[in-house]
Design a protein around this motif. Structure first.
Motif, PDB file in Angstrom:
ATOM      1  N   ILE A   1     -11.585 -14.632  -6.906  1.00 29.17           N
ATOM      2  CA  ILE A   1     -10.503 -13.678  -6.657  1.00 29.17           C
ATOM      3  C   ILE A   1      -9.882 -13.942  -5.288  1.00 29.17           C
ATOM      4  N   ASP A   2      -8.575 -14.070  -5.266  1.00 30.66           N
ATOM      5  CA  ASP A   2      -7.855 -14.325  -4.022  1.00 30.66           C
ATOM      6  C   ASP A   2      -7.807 -13.063  -3.158  1.00 30.66           C
ATOM      7  N   HIS A   3      -8.289 -13.163  -1.931  1.00 26.05           N
ATOM      8  CA  HIS A   3      -8.379 -11.991  -1.064  1.00 26.05           C
ATOM      9  C   HIS A   3      -7.012 -11.401  -0.733  1.00 26.05           C
ATOM     10  N   GLU A   4      -6.050 -12.255  -0.466  1.00 23.04           N
ATOM     11  CA  GLU A   4      -4.728 -11.754  -0.078  1.00 23.04           C
ATOM     12  C   GLU A   4      -4.071 -10.990  -1.221  1.00 23.04           C
ATOM     13  N   LEU A   5      -4.132 -11.561  -2.432  1.00 22.60           N
ATOM     14  CA  LEU A   5      -3.554 -10.876  -3.587  1.00 22.60           C
ATOM     15  C   LEU A   5      -4.297  -9.581  -3.884  1.00 22.60           C
ATOM     16  N   LEU A   6      -5.615  -9.603  -3.745  1.00 24.05           N
ATOM     17  CA  LEU A   6      -6.402  -8.402  -4.009  1.00 24.05           C
ATOM     18  C   LEU A   6      -6.064  -7.299  -3.022  1.00 24.05           C
ATOM     19  N   MET A   7      -6.023  -7.617  -1.740  1.00 25.70           N
ATOM     20  CA  MET A   7      -5.746  -6.596  -0.738  1.00 25.70           C
ATOM     21  C   MET A   7      -4.332  -6.043  -0.875  1.00 25.70           C
ATOM     22  N   ARG A   8      -3.423  -6.856  -1.363  1.00 26.56           N
ATOM     23  CA  ARG A   8      -2.074  -6.361  -1.619  1.00 26.56           C
ATOM     24  C   ARG A   8      -2.117  -5.247  -2.666  1.00 26.56           C
ATOM     25  N   ALA A   9      -2.930  -5.448  -3.698  1.00 23.22           N
ATOM     26  CA  ALA A   9      -3.074  -4.436  -4.741  1.00 23.22           C
ATOM     27  C   ALA A   9      -3.807  -3.211  -4.216  1.00 23.22           C
ATOM     28  N   VAL A  10      -4.842  -3.419  -3.401  1.00 26.14           N
ATOM     29  CA  VAL A  10      -5.601  -2.295  -2.850  1.00 26.14           C
ATOM     30  C   VAL A  10      -4.698  -1.419  -1.984  1.00 26.14           C
ATOM     31  N   ARG A  11      -3.907  -2.048  -1.118  1.00 21.92           N
ATOM     32  CA  ARG A  11      -3.035  -1.286  -0.218  1.00 21.92           C
ATOM     33  C   ARG A  11      -1.958  -0.514  -0.975  1.00 21.92           C
ATOM     34  N   LYS A  12      -1.619  -0.982  -2.149  1.00 20.26           N
ATOM     35  CA  LYS A  12      -0.602  -0.303  -2.947  1.00 20.26           C
ATOM     36  C   LYS A  12      -1.073   1.083  -3.404  1.00 20.26           C
ATOM     37  N   HIS A  13      -2.405   1.229  -3.561  1.00 20.02           N
ATOM     38  CA  HIS A  13      -2.940   2.463  -4.126  1.00 20.02           C
ATOM     39  C   HIS A  13      -3.849   3.244  -3.181  1.00 20.02           C
ATOM     40  N   ILE A  14      -4.401   2.599  -2.184  1.00 13.68           N
ATOM     41  CA  ILE A  14      -5.346   3.248  -1.273  1.00 13.68           C
ATOM     42  C   ILE A  14      -4.721   3.369   0.115  1.00 13.68           C
ATOM     43  N   ASN A  15      -4.656   4.597   0.629  1.00 15.39           N
ATOM     44  CA  ASN A  15      -4.038   4.833   1.938  1.00 15.39           C
ATOM     45  C   ASN A  15      -5.050   5.030   3.059  1.00 15.39           C
ATOM     46  N   SER A  16      -6.317   5.278   2.730  1.00 16.65           N
ATOM     47  CA  SER A  16      -7.317   5.564   3.752  1.00 16.65           C
ATOM     48  C   SER A  16      -7.588   4.315   4.593  1.00 16.65           C
ATOM     49  N   GLN A  17      -7.360   4.415   5.877  1.00 18.09           N
ATOM     50  CA  GLN A  17      -7.517   3.258   6.757  1.00 18.09           C
ATOM     51  C   GLN A  17      -8.947   2.739   6.755  1.00 18.09           C
ATOM     52  N   TRP A  18      -9.902   3.665   6.794  1.00 14.22           N
ATOM     53  CA  TRP A  18     -11.296   3.227   6.874  1.00 14.22           C
ATOM     54  C   TRP A  18     -11.744   2.545   5.587  1.00 14.22           C
ATOM     55  N   VAL A  19     -11.218   2.984   4.442  1.00 16.87           N
ATOM     56  CA  VAL A  19     -11.543   2.332   3.175  1.00 16.87           C
ATOM     57  C   VAL A  19     -11.029   0.898   3.167  1.00 16.87           C
ATOM     58  N   LEU A  20      -9.801   0.705   3.614  1.00 19.37           N
ATOM     59  CA  LEU A  20      -9.220  -0.636   3.670  1.00 19.37           C
ATOM     60  C   LEU A  20     -10.006  -1.548   4.608  1.00 19.37           C
ATOM     61  N   ILE A  21     -10.411  -1.004   5.746  1.00 22.85           N
ATOM     62  CA  ILE A  21     -11.173  -1.792   6.727  1.00 22.85           C
ATOM     63  C   ILE A  21     -12.480  -2.281   6.120  1.00 22.85           C
TER      64      ILE A  21
END
Length: 414
Positions: free
Chosen positions: A146-166
């Motif tokens: 799984i490509d990290h950049e593509l995955l994180m793009r999808a995660v950021r689209k739906h998840i707003n919590s900064q600590w979750v993203l970190i």
């Protein structure tokens, strides 16, 4: 919850996560700490974990890599997090899953609450009756690629919590200690075995496959269970085109279709089969193929239906062989039943839902080993297999609920 912490993570959430991890159990991670050892200082361990996560100073430890054999041959590398890290991942999963579940596709079944492999099998069976062709596909090494950049793009689209993203980004980059002791840094993939990995994989494929199918082939029903999937087509020509487009789509997403586990199958039930076409496929431990069925009036007909696959049967028989029941002649038959019934029950509950008669050879195999146990335990039955089977059958008639398969009517000699 402390207002002084930069990240608003409730302590109650960490406690809920701990209870889920404890209930599921699991092997120790790289620190060799078991759940029992974690429990020995539970209050302090949970406080430290919460404190580090809420302050932003939590960095996941390396993942312990464990190689396990695959049913199809070869091996698969699992990544086993530490107990504390499994709890931390579960905290994030408890935040992410309720936000992502509503957007996931109705034809996605793997690793989702309230959905099961049996649901996927049932809907596939119905569609095989309606559509004569199936494209089966398997994504090669999904969790490793799984490509990290593509995955994180999808995660950021739906998840707003900064600590979750970190923390998701930190887990993606956490190194893995391979079975030979070497350390491998990761710039792609999410370890199979991690708590958060299935949710992330589903999100990735939601965009890479599910929504793409809706846009590109709105009239082609599909069923996906994690990295395995099926697409139902009206003709071989359509199936070949859909498979070709899928290969291209996955390459765009930096994934690859498995060349051996993917192909086109003809769901033929009556008449002559299509020449040069495969007439069966395996999905989630079941084999779909033409089978004899009975109508309500008792007449037989051919039906394209699921039953336990040959690979699953072989694996279960190997497990029965490893039990070495014939050598446990110091045990009573009640002790044998208590020992193996949980496994037999699990097999029956999973594989017996569809075309349960396909399990007949497995139950006969178990009875054969029990007959060998009788021959070793009682001298009068030594070298008298038929008498041993008859003796065992008499016990089964008197105590039909002793073994799970006896409850299903699979008594010795039948």
């Amino acid at each position: 919850m402390s207002s002084a912490k930069p990240f608003p993570i409730p302590r109650e959430l960490v406690w809920r996560a701990y209870k889920q991890v404890k209930e599921k159990g699991g092997a120790p991670g790289i620190d060799k700490e078991s759940i029992e050892a974690f429990d020995a200082d539970l209050s302090n361990n949970l406080y430290k974990l919460w404190n580090r996560m809420a302050s932003g100073s939590y960095f996941p430890p390396k993942v312990r890599g464990v190689s396990i054999p695959k049913k199809s041959g070869g091996s698969r590398l699992l990544g086993i997090p530490t107990v504390a890290d499994r709890i931390a991942q579960t905290v994030v999963k408890l935040i992410c899953e309720p936000q992502l579940e509503p957007i996931f596709h109705g034809n996605s079944f793997g690793y989702r609450p309230g959905r099961s492999a049996h649901d996927a099998i049932a809907i596939t069976r119905e569609r095989c009756w309606k559509y004569p062709w199936v494209v089966e596909f398997d994504i090669k090494g999904l969790f490793d690629n799984i490509d990290h950049e593509l995955l994180m793009r999808a995660v950021r689209k739906h998840i707003n919590s900064q600590w979750v993203l970190i923390y998701i980004e930190r887990w993606l980059k956490a190194a893995i200690v391979l079975p030979d002791g070497s350390v491998e840094m990761r710039n792609q993939g999410t370890p199979q075995g991690g708590v958060i990995s299935p949710v992330l994989a589903n999100l990735f494929l939601h965009y890479a496959f599910d929504l793409w199918m809706d846009r590109t082939f709105p009239h082609v029903p599909f069923c996906r269970y994690a990295d395995d999937g099926l697409m139902h087509c009206t003709s071989r020509k359509q199936a070949e085109y859909v498979l070709s487009r899928l290969k291209g789509r996955l390459l765009e997403c930096k994934l690859e279709i498995h060349p051996v586990k993917s192909g086109i199958v003809h769901c033929k039930t009556e008449g002559r089969p299509n020449q040069m076409a495969r007439l069966s496929f395996d999905f989630l431990g079941f084999q779909f193929c033409p089978r004899v069925a009975k109508r309500k009036d008792g007449r037989q007909f051919q039906n394209f239906s699921p039953g336990v696959s040959r690979g699953a049967l072989k694996s279960m028989k190997q497990t029965v062989r490893r039990w070495k029941l014939q050598l446990r002649h110091t045990s009573s038959i009640q002790e044998l039943a208590k020992s193996i019934n949980p496994v037999l029950r699990g097999w029956s509950q999973y594989y017996g839902v569809f075309y349960k008669s396909a399990l007949r050879t497995l139950w006969r195999n178990v009875n054969d080993y029990l007959s060998s146990w009788v021959m070793r335990k009682y001298r009068r039955f030594k070298r008298h297999k038929v008498k041993a089977i008859n003796y065992l059958a008499a016990i089964a008639r008197g105590k039909p609920r002793l073994f799970v398969h006896w409850q299903l009517g699979r008594i010795p000699g039948t």
